[in-house]
Design a protein around this motif. Structure first.
Motif, PDB file in Angstrom:
ATOM      1  N   SER A  16       0.837  -1.196   0.000  1.00  0.00           N
ATOM      2  CA  SER A  16       0.000   0.000   0.000  1.00  0.00           C
ATOM      3  C   SER A  16       0.876   1.251   0.000  1.00  0.00           C
ATOM      4  O   SER A  16       1.832   1.349   0.772  1.00  0.00           O
ATOM      5  CB  SER A  16      -0.907   0.006   1.232  1.00  0.00           C
ATOM      6  OG  SER A  16      -1.678   1.178   1.278  1.00  0.00           O
ATOM      7  N   VAL A  17       0.552   2.203  -0.870  1.00  0.00           N
ATOM      8  CA  VAL A  17       1.328   3.437  -0.985  1.00  0.00           C
ATOM      9  C   VAL A  17       0.484   4.655  -0.595  1.00  0.00           C
ATOM     10  O   VAL A  17       0.968   5.560   0.083  1.00  0.00           O
ATOM     11  CB  VAL A  17       1.888   3.612  -2.413  1.00  0.00           C
ATOM     12  CG1 VAL A  17       2.704   4.902  -2.528  1.00  0.00           C
ATOM     13  CG2 VAL A  17       2.731   2.416  -2.812  1.00  0.00           C
ATOM     14  N   LEU A  18      -0.762   4.700  -1.021  1.00  0.00           N
ATOM     15  CA  LEU A  18      -1.673   5.780  -0.665  1.00  0.00           C
ATOM     16  C   LEU A  18      -2.908   5.185   0.015  1.00  0.00           C
ATOM     17  O   LEU A  18      -3.455   4.188  -0.454  1.00  0.00           O
ATOM     18  CB  LEU A  18      -2.122   6.555  -1.907  1.00  0.00           C
ATOM     19  CG  LEU A  18      -1.041   7.293  -2.697  1.00  0.00           C
ATOM     20  CD1 LEU A  18      -1.646   7.909  -3.959  1.00  0.00           C
ATOM     21  CD2 LEU A  18      -0.365   8.375  -1.858  1.00  0.00           C
ATOM     22  N   GLU A  19      -3.324   5.817   1.113  1.00  0.00           N
ATOM     23  CA  GLU A  19      -4.485   5.348   1.858  1.00  0.00           C
ATOM     24  C   GLU A  19      -5.448   6.498   2.125  1.00  0.00           C
ATOM     25  O   GLU A  19      -5.102   7.455   2.814  1.00  0.00           O
ATOM     26  CB  GLU A  19      -4.065   4.722   3.189  1.00  0.00           C
ATOM     27  CG  GLU A  19      -3.189   3.483   3.063  1.00  0.00           C
ATOM     28  CD  GLU A  19      -2.882   2.873   4.424  1.00  0.00           C
ATOM     29  OE1 GLU A  19      -3.765   2.907   5.298  1.00  0.00           O
ATOM     30  OE2 GLU A  19      -1.751   2.401   4.612  1.00  0.00           O
ATOM     31  N   GLY A  38       9.299   7.760   0.144  1.00  0.00           N
ATOM     32  CA  GLY A  38       8.432   6.595   0.158  1.00  0.00           C
ATOM     33  C   GLY A  38       7.063   6.816   0.754  1.00  0.00           C
ATOM     34  O   GLY A  38       6.310   5.854   0.959  1.00  0.00           O
ATOM     35  N   THR A  39       6.723   8.064   1.015  1.00  0.00           N
ATOM     36  CA  THR A  39       5.427   8.328   1.648  1.00  0.00           C
ATOM     37  C   THR A  39       4.302   8.531   0.646  1.00  0.00           C
ATOM     38  O   THR A  39       3.141   8.699   1.038  1.00  0.00           O
ATOM     39  CB  THR A  39       5.529   9.556   2.580  1.00  0.00           C
ATOM     40  OG1 THR A  39       4.475   9.533   3.533  1.00  0.00           O
ATOM     41  CG2 THR A  39       5.478  10.845   1.793  1.00  0.00           C
ATOM     42  N   MET A 210       2.597  14.569   4.306  1.00  0.00           N
ATOM     43  CA  MET A 210       2.207  13.170   4.237  1.00  0.00           C
ATOM     44  C   MET A 210       3.092  12.291   5.109  1.00  0.00           C
ATOM     45  O   MET A 210       4.280  12.558   5.289  1.00  0.00           O
ATOM     46  CB  MET A 210       2.251  12.671   2.790  1.00  0.00           C
ATOM     47  CG  MET A 210       1.291  13.393   1.863  1.00  0.00           C
ATOM     48  SD  MET A 210       1.202  12.655   0.208  1.00  0.00           S
ATOM     49  CE  MET A 210       0.421  11.080   0.597  1.00  0.00           C
ATOM     50  N   LYS A 211       2.480  11.265   5.639  1.00  0.00           N
ATOM     51  CA  LYS A 211       3.208  10.262   6.426  1.00  0.00           C
ATOM     52  C   LYS A 211       2.593   8.894   6.136  1.00  0.00           C
ATOM     53  O   LYS A 211       1.381   8.718   6.265  1.00  0.00           O
ATOM     54  CB  LYS A 211       3.118  10.554   7.924  1.00  0.00           C
ATOM     55  CG  LYS A 211       3.854   9.529   8.782  1.00  0.00           C
ATOM     56  CD  LYS A 211       3.661   9.789  10.276  1.00  0.00           C
ATOM     57  CE  LYS A 211       4.417   8.744  11.089  1.00  0.00           C
ATOM     58  NZ  LYS A 211       4.179   8.895  12.542  1.00  0.00           N
ATOM     59  N   ASP A 212       3.424   7.947   5.723  1.00  0.00           N
ATOM     60  CA  ASP A 212       2.983   6.564   5.485  1.00  0.00           C
ATOM     61  C   ASP A 212       1.779   6.484   4.554  1.00  0.00           C
ATOM     62  O   ASP A 212       0.828   5.727   4.787  1.00  0.00           O
ATOM     63  CB  ASP A 212       2.655   5.876   6.815  1.00  0.00           C
ATOM     64  CG  ASP A 212       3.848   5.798   7.748  1.00  0.00           C
ATOM     65  OD1 ASP A 212       4.988   5.723   7.245  1.00  0.00           O
ATOM     66  OD2 ASP A 212       3.647   5.842   8.978  1.00  0.00           O
ATOM     67  N   ILE A 230       7.136  18.092  12.472  1.00  0.00           N
ATOM     68  CA  ILE A 230       8.399  17.640  11.876  1.00  0.00           C
ATOM     69  C   ILE A 230       8.970  16.466  12.669  1.00  0.00           C
ATOM     70  O   ILE A 230       9.468  15.485  12.095  1.00  0.00           O
ATOM     71  CB  ILE A 230       9.401  18.813  11.800  1.00  0.00           C
ATOM     72  CG1 ILE A 230       8.901  19.855  10.781  1.00  0.00           C
ATOM     73  CG2 ILE A 230      10.794  18.324  11.416  1.00  0.00           C
ATOM     74  CD1 ILE A 230       9.661  21.159  10.820  1.00  0.00           C
ATOM     75  N   LYS A 231       8.868  16.532  13.973  1.00  0.00           N
ATOM     76  CA  LYS A 231       9.353  15.427  14.807  1.00  0.00           C
ATOM     77  C   LYS A 231       8.537  14.171  14.571  1.00  0.00           C
ATOM     78  O   LYS A 231       9.085  13.069  14.431  1.00  0.00           O
ATOM     79  CB  LYS A 231       9.294  15.820  16.283  1.00  0.00           C
ATOM     80  CG  LYS A 231       9.789  14.726  17.228  1.00  0.00           C
ATOM     81  CD  LYS A 231       9.721  15.185  18.679  1.00  0.00           C
ATOM     82  CE  LYS A 231      10.186  14.074  19.624  1.00  0.00           C
ATOM     83  NZ  LYS A 231      10.104  14.499  21.038  1.00  0.00           N
ATOM     84  N   GLU A 232       7.216  14.326  14.509  1.00  0.00           N
ATOM     85  CA  GLU A 232       6.329  13.174  14.353  1.00  0.00           C
ATOM     86  C   GLU A 232       6.478  12.517  12.981  1.00  0.00           C
ATOM     87  O   GLU A 232       6.490  11.283  12.865  1.00  0.00           O
ATOM     88  CB  GLU A 232       4.878  13.600  14.565  1.00  0.00           C
ATOM     89  CG  GLU A 232       3.856  12.486  14.406  1.00  0.00           C
ATOM     90  CD  GLU A 232       3.949  11.433  15.493  1.00  0.00           C
ATOM     91  OE1 GLU A 232       3.523  10.286  15.241  1.00  0.00           O
ATOM     92  OE2 GLU A 232       4.454  11.748  16.595  1.00  0.00           O
TER      93      GLU A 232
END
Length: 257
Positions: A16-19, A38-39, A210-212, A230-232
């Motif tokens: 899975s790449v986009l959710e 890769g996000t 975006m993240k994951d 930014i940390k998260e």
């Protein structure tokens, strides 16, 4: 021209790449898409241009699903600018830009096509390179040619996949200034996938973080590019300063917790 992405999902085989990605693009707006490698930034750009076909969800242009539009119809409305020249045949600069006119008149070029191309080359300061082989000019100049090709399509929306990834600092700023000025002066819109948070902060009206494969945050640069976000998302401790217009980011070290 209104672009709307509704609950898009995409996977490469079982990965899975986009959710559940949903977003809108406003007229005369620069929308920056940022996030770790890769996000799904580039994948989202390619889904919007229908280079890739989402597993689920829909992408609408003024209410019309792009799945029901021909490649030529999409090309008259959206211009895709790749990261580099991969897939571009060796040709002169002017011939490469002329390819952007194909959605209108096929392979036969008219005076109107040539005038359009010359106007775009003049706009981007590339006239002196018109007869040069595109493979023989610098990376920054090549990127301008790819932007010129998209502009020659008379596209209302520009889709730019990492337009500064292979450029030095000077050419990064030149390309970003060109994009921002074109959006402002011609009333078109642009979506840019970017790695550099400071470039996104300076040139994007809104930012999607975006993240994951999911949208983690969306809003203006100040609301999105925070120390906490930014940390998260990146796992990095950073300072976020304000120059009176936009935040700028100083990365410090990998976050430990």
């Amino acid at each position: 021209m209104k672009l709307k992405v509704n609950n898009v999902e995409f996977a490469y085989k079982s990965i899975s790449v986009l959710e559940n990605v949903s977003m809108e693009l406003n007229r005369a707006e620069v929308l920056g898409i940022v996030g770790p490698n890769g996000t799904g930034k580039s994948t989202l750009i390619r889904c919007i241009d229908h280079i890739l076909n989402p597993k689920r969800g829909s992408i609408l242009l003024d209410g019309h699903n792009i799945n029901k539009m021909s490649r030529m119809e999409i090309a008259r409305k959206m211009g895709y600018v790749p990261q580099n020249l991969e897939g571009v045949f060796p040709a002169s600069v002017i011939d490469t830009v002329l390819m952007g006119r194909r959605p209108y008149l096929g392979w036969k070029n008219s005076k109107e096509d040539l005038d359009c191309v010359l106007e775009v080359l003049e706009l981007l300061g590339m006239m002196e390179f018109a007869m040069r082989d595109i493979k023989e000019i610098s990376g920054g100049q090549q990127q301008k040619v790819l932007i010129a090709r998209a502009l020659a399509q008379k596209a209302i929306i520009l889709l730019l996949d990492e337009p500064t990834s292979n450029l030095d600092i000077r050419h990064q700023l030149e390309v970003m200034e060109i994009i921002k000025n074109i959006v402002k002066n011609k009333g078109i819109s642009a979506i840019m996938a970017l790695h550099d948070l400071n470039l996104a902060s300076r040139y994007a009206d809104r930012i999607i973080l975006m993240k994951d494969g999911k949208i983690f945050a969306v809003g203006n640069p100040t609301s999105v590019l925070t120390v906490e976000n930014i940390k998260e998302v990146y796992g990095v401790r950073a300072l976020v300063k304000d120059d009176g217009k936009n935040p700028y980011i100083i990365p410090l070290e990998p976050a430990t917790s």
